[in-house]
Each structure stands twice: as structure tokens, then as C-alpha cells.
Scaffold this active site. Structure first.
Site, PDB file in Angstrom:
ATOM      1  CD  GLN A   1      -2.440   1.449   2.597  1.00 59.74           C
ATOM      2  OE1 GLN A   1      -3.347   2.253   2.684  1.00 59.74           O
ATOM      3  NE2 GLN A   1      -1.908   0.898   3.655  1.00 59.74           N
TER       4      GLN A   1
ATOM      5  CG  ASP B   1      -5.851   2.107  -0.235  1.00 59.89           C
ATOM      6  OD1 ASP B   1      -6.655   1.311   0.271  1.00 59.89           O
ATOM      7  OD2 ASP B   1      -5.688   3.267   0.186  1.00 59.89           O
ATOM      8  CB  VAL B   2      -7.835  -3.484  -0.076  1.00 53.08           C
ATOM      9  CG1 VAL B   2      -6.772  -4.486  -0.476  1.00 53.08           C
ATOM     10  CG2 VAL B   2      -7.730  -3.105   1.403  1.00 53.08           C
TER      11      VAL B   2
ATOM     12  CE1 TYR C   1      -6.586  -7.887  18.267  1.00 53.72           C
ATOM     13  CE2 TYR C   1      -8.544  -8.265  16.942  1.00 53.72           C
ATOM     14  CZ  TYR C   1      -7.174  -8.298  17.090  1.00 53.72           C
ATOM     15  OH  TYR C   1      -6.400  -8.723  16.059  1.00 53.72           O
TER      16      TYR C   1
ATOM     17  CE  LYS D   1      -8.160  -9.776  12.109  1.00 57.26           C
ATOM     18  NZ  LYS D   1      -7.554  -9.719  10.762  1.00 57.26           N
TER      19      LYS D   1
ATOM     20  CB  THR E   1       3.186  -7.797  13.008  1.00 58.47           C
ATOM     21  OG1 THR E   1       1.864  -7.569  13.510  1.00 58.47           O
ATOM     22  CG2 THR E   1       3.437  -9.295  12.885  1.00 58.47           C
TER      23      THR E   1
HETATM   24  P1  NAP Z   1       1.450  -6.027   9.304  1.00 56.70           P
HETATM   25  O1  NAP Z   1       2.810  -6.549   9.060  1.00 56.70           O
HETATM   26  O2  NAP Z   1       1.318  -4.620   9.773  1.00 56.70           O
HETATM   27  O3  NAP Z   1       0.537  -6.288   8.012  1.00 56.70           O
HETATM   28  C1  NAP Z   1      -0.704  -5.635   7.840  1.00 56.70           C
HETATM   29  C2  NAP Z   1      -0.739  -5.195   6.407  1.00 56.70           C
HETATM   30  O4  NAP Z   1      -2.035  -4.642   6.065  1.00 56.70           O
HETATM   31  C3  NAP Z   1       0.280  -4.076   6.112  1.00 56.70           C
HETATM   32  O5  NAP Z   1       1.044  -4.432   4.979  1.00 56.70           O
HETATM   33  C4  NAP Z   1      -0.616  -2.893   5.850  1.00 56.70           C
HETATM   34  O6  NAP Z   1      -0.045  -1.904   5.026  1.00 56.70           O
HETATM   35  C5  NAP Z   1      -1.777  -3.576   5.173  1.00 56.70           C
HETATM   36  N1  NAP Z   1      -2.899  -2.652   4.974  1.00 56.70           N
HETATM   37  C6  NAP Z   1      -3.525  -1.874   5.888  1.00 56.70           C
HETATM   38  N2  NAP Z   1      -4.452  -1.123   5.275  1.00 56.70           N
HETATM   39  C7  NAP Z   1      -4.400  -1.419   3.951  1.00 56.70           C
HETATM   40  C8  NAP Z   1      -5.103  -0.960   2.804  1.00 56.70           C
HETATM   41  N3  NAP Z   1      -6.066  -0.019   2.871  1.00 56.70           N
HETATM   42  N4  NAP Z   1      -4.796  -1.496   1.592  1.00 56.70           N
HETATM   43  C9  NAP Z   1      -3.828  -2.433   1.482  1.00 56.70           C
HETATM   44  N5  NAP Z   1      -3.118  -2.905   2.527  1.00 56.70           N
HETATM   45  C10 NAP Z   1      -3.405  -2.394   3.752  1.00 56.70           C
HETATM   46  O7  NAP Z   1       0.732  -6.886  10.460  1.00 56.70           O
HETATM   47  P2  NAP Z   1       0.353  -8.443  10.577  1.00 56.70           P
HETATM   48  O8  NAP Z   1       0.205  -8.686  12.031  1.00 56.70           O
HETATM   49  O9  NAP Z   1       1.258  -9.274   9.763  1.00 56.70           O
HETATM   50  O10 NAP Z   1      -1.116  -8.466   9.954  1.00 56.70           O
HETATM   51  C11 NAP Z   1      -1.516  -9.349   8.896  1.00 56.70           C
HETATM   52  C12 NAP Z   1      -2.846  -9.997   9.258  1.00 56.70           C
HETATM   53  O11 NAP Z   1      -2.636 -10.890  10.351  1.00 56.70           O
HETATM   54  C13 NAP Z   1      -3.926  -9.011   9.701  1.00 56.70           C
HETATM   55  O12 NAP Z   1      -5.174  -9.407   9.183  1.00 56.70           O
HETATM   56  C14 NAP Z   1      -3.913  -9.189  11.217  1.00 56.70           C
HETATM   57  O13 NAP Z   1      -5.145  -8.811  11.831  1.00 56.70           O
HETATM   58  C15 NAP Z   1      -3.681 -10.677  11.288  1.00 56.70           C
HETATM   59  N6  NAP Z   1      -3.306 -11.216  12.602  1.00 56.70           N
HETATM   60  C16 NAP Z   1      -2.232 -10.676  13.268  1.00 56.70           C
HETATM   61  C17 NAP Z   1      -1.904 -11.173  14.520  1.00 56.70           C
HETATM   62  C18 NAP Z   1      -0.761 -10.575  15.309  1.00 56.70           C
HETATM   63  O14 NAP Z   1      -0.705 -10.764  16.542  1.00 56.70           O
HETATM   64  N7  NAP Z   1       0.159  -9.884  14.671  1.00 56.70           N
HETATM   65  C19 NAP Z   1      -2.636 -12.237  15.085  1.00 56.70           C
HETATM   66  C20 NAP Z   1      -3.706 -12.770  14.365  1.00 56.70           C
HETATM   67  C21 NAP Z   1      -4.039 -12.242  13.117  1.00 56.70           C
HETATM   68  P3  NAP Z   1       0.383  -0.512   5.768  1.00 56.70           P
HETATM   69  O15 NAP Z   1       1.559  -0.839   6.620  1.00 56.70           O
HETATM   70  O16 NAP Z   1       0.679   0.395   4.638  1.00 56.70           O
HETATM   71  O17 NAP Z   1      -0.787  -0.041   6.574  1.00 56.70           O
END
Ligand code: NAP
Length: 262
Positions: free
Chosen positions: A42, A66-67, A157, A164, A195
């Protein structure tokens, strides 16, 4: 150990901010299995990071997407349609909620913050599944990332938990509809992981420490845990699994009461 071979398969990964991203954990396993990858990021801010991460990958394609923008989503799949003979795997690892919506009480969530969180974190899966549908090959897999707060209350949360819930419901409906074409749709429910997105959850560090002490396996989840489960769900090894929320959380979700051992 017998390795999965995905040589010649095409995989699109959406939502890699850096090497700690869960999207990158799954991408790494897909790469090791021999798949050809494309990524969306993005904005220009993240382009350099992805270019560095993917520098050694042959034929890797990168797209700004950007989604919240239908035209950008359409452009990604139009271009993939011209360069790939279909899509075999789609990873949706995207979520966002305004920080103010996570700081206070859920009851105080504004209309605008609620809609933003649901649009980016849940509707986006529907939007990209629709755009990808004409390109999916027989047996293709879709994987998204979710968290247990969809089912049980995890204080702070807030609206992300509701997003979710909508995401997991969408997984079931998409699995039903796309299943007619042999496409499978599943969610990985991961325990807390460090993250960028996790940093916006107030009290995340305490949650991370408490989790380790009270989960049945007494350890936090690793990137490899998430990556390997993702690979499994995107491979023929899970050929009859669809519409599921599969946990990788050291067993945390099976507990009715968490006793923290000193
Ligand atoms: P992350 O590295 O911050 O990844 C999240 C991604 O979403 C980033 O690349 C972010 O881009 C992107 N994003 C946000 N808004 C967007 C938009 N409008 N268009 C396109 N991309 C967009 O964090 P992550 O923890 O790996 O998250 C990935 C998934 O895992 C998420 O669904 C999260 O809820 C899920 N998850 C995470 C955890 C945890 O504890 N980390 C646990 C369970 C599930 P930008 O940086 O530019 O915003």
C-alpha cells in the site's frame, strides 16, 4: 521430511509491510516450495521494503494496491491475467482500524471508524476474491488471517474483533460460492505475534507475555508456525478443507479458564 512441491504454481500475497509480517511468513514458505510470487503493497512508502525482500526472486511482480480502491484492485488482477496462466494461491493479510477506536470503549466507536475497520479488514477479502475469481485455477486456495477476538471478548480489540467476525463469516460464504469451481477459502487464527499491526493494539506486550504463560503449549506462536500452516492450506495436502478457521495458537482457544503459572 517430505517437502511440498509447488513448482509452477502462481501465488499472490497481499499485505506485507516487512519481514515480520504474517503475509511474509506464508510467502517465505511458498517461495521455498517453488511457487512464483507476486505481492501488493500500500503506497510508495512500502515499495522499497518489498523490493529489498524480493530482490532475489525470479519473475516476482509487485503492485501498489490500496484495498479501498476498486480501480487499483482491478488493475492488479488485469495485469496478472496478462502475465500468469491463472492464480493458484491468494494470501490476504490485511487489517486496519484507527488507533482511537482501539484506545477507548467499543460502545464509543464512531460510525466512520467502524466502517473503515470493516471495509479494510473484512470487505477487502470479498473485493479481492471477486476480482480474482476469473483467474483462479482448479484447486486454488485462498487464505486470510484472523484472531480469536472474533469469538470471545479480548478487551481493547474492539472494532477489530467485529471486523474479524465479519471476515470469518465471509470465509464461509466465499468457500460455499467459490467451492463450485474447486476453489478453497480458509482463515488462519494466529496467537499474538509482534508485527506493526499488533503494535496498535493497546496492552499488546502484556497480552503477549500472559499468553506464553497460560497457553497449553506454554509458548508463543512463531512465524514458521503461521507460514507452514498457510502453505498447508494453500496446497493439495488440505484438498478437502474449506470454509474453516484453523487455529495456530499453542492451544490457547480451547481453554475455558486461563491460569497463569508463576
Ligand atoms: P502487518 O505486518 O502490519 O501487516 C498488515 C498489512 O495490512 C500491512 O502491509 C498494511 O499496510 C496492510 N494494509 C492496511 N491497510 C491497507 C489498505 N487499505 N490497503 C492495502 N493494505 C493495507 O501486520 P500483521 O500482524 O502481519 O497483519 C496481517 C494480518 O494478520 C492481519 O489481518 C492481522 O489482523 C492478522 N493477525 C495478526 C496477529 C498478530 O498478533 N500480529 C494475530 C492474528 C491475526 P500498511 O503498513 O501500509 O498499513
Amino acid at each position: 521430511m517430505v517437502n511440498l512441491d509447488l513448482t509452477g504454481k502462481k501465488a499472490l500475497v497481499m499485505g506485507v509491510a516487512n519481514k515480520r509480517s504474517l503475509g511474509w511468513a506464508i510467502a517465505s514458505e511458498l517461495i521455498d516450495a517453488g511457487a512464483e510470487l507476486a505481492f501488493t503493497y500500500q503506497g510508495e512508502r512500502l515499495k522499497g521494503t518489498l523490493e529489498k525482500l524480493t530482490a532475489d526472486l525470479p519473475n516476482c511482480r509487485l503492485y501498489d494496491c490500496d484495498v479501498t480502491d476498486d480501480a487499483q484492485i482491478a488493475a492488479v488482477f488485469d495485469d496478472l491475467g496478462q502475465h500468469w496462466d491463472g492464480i493458484d494461491a491468494l494470501v490476504h493479510a490485511i487489517a486496519f482500524a484507527p488507533r482511537e477506536a482501539l484506545d477507548g470503549r467499543y460502545v464509543d466507536t464512531t460510525r466512520s471508524d467502524w466502517l473503515t475497520a470493516l471495509e479494510i479488514s473484512a470487505f477487502s477479502l470479498v473485493a479481492v476474491a471477486r476480482a480474482a475469481e476469473p483467474l483462479f485455477n482448479e484447486g486454488a486456495g485462498v487464505v486470510t488471517l484472523t484472531y480469536h477476538a472474533s469469538e470471545k471478548v479480548v478487551p481493547k480489540y474492539n472494532v477489530m474483533a467485529i471486523a474479524k467476525s465479519a471476515l470469518e463469516g465471509s470465509v464461509r460464504y466465499l468457500a460455499y460460492e467459490l467451492g463450485a469451481k474447486g476453489v478453497r477459502v480458509n482463515a488462519i487464527s494466529a496467537g499474538p505475534m509482534r508485527t506493526i499491526a499488533a503494535r496498535s493494539i493497546p496492552g499488546f506486550t502484556e497480552m503477549y507475555k500472559a499468553f506464553e504463560r497460560s497457553a497449553p503449549l506454554r509458548r508463543n506462536v512463531t512465524h514458521e508456525d503461521v507460514g507452514k500452516l498457510g502453505l498447508f492450506l494453500l496446497s493439495p495436502w488440505s484438498a478437502s478443507t474449506t470454509g474453516e478457521v484453523v487455529y495456530t495458537d499453542s492451544g490457547y482457544n480451547v481453554m475455558g479458564m486461563h491460569l497463569v503459572e508463576e
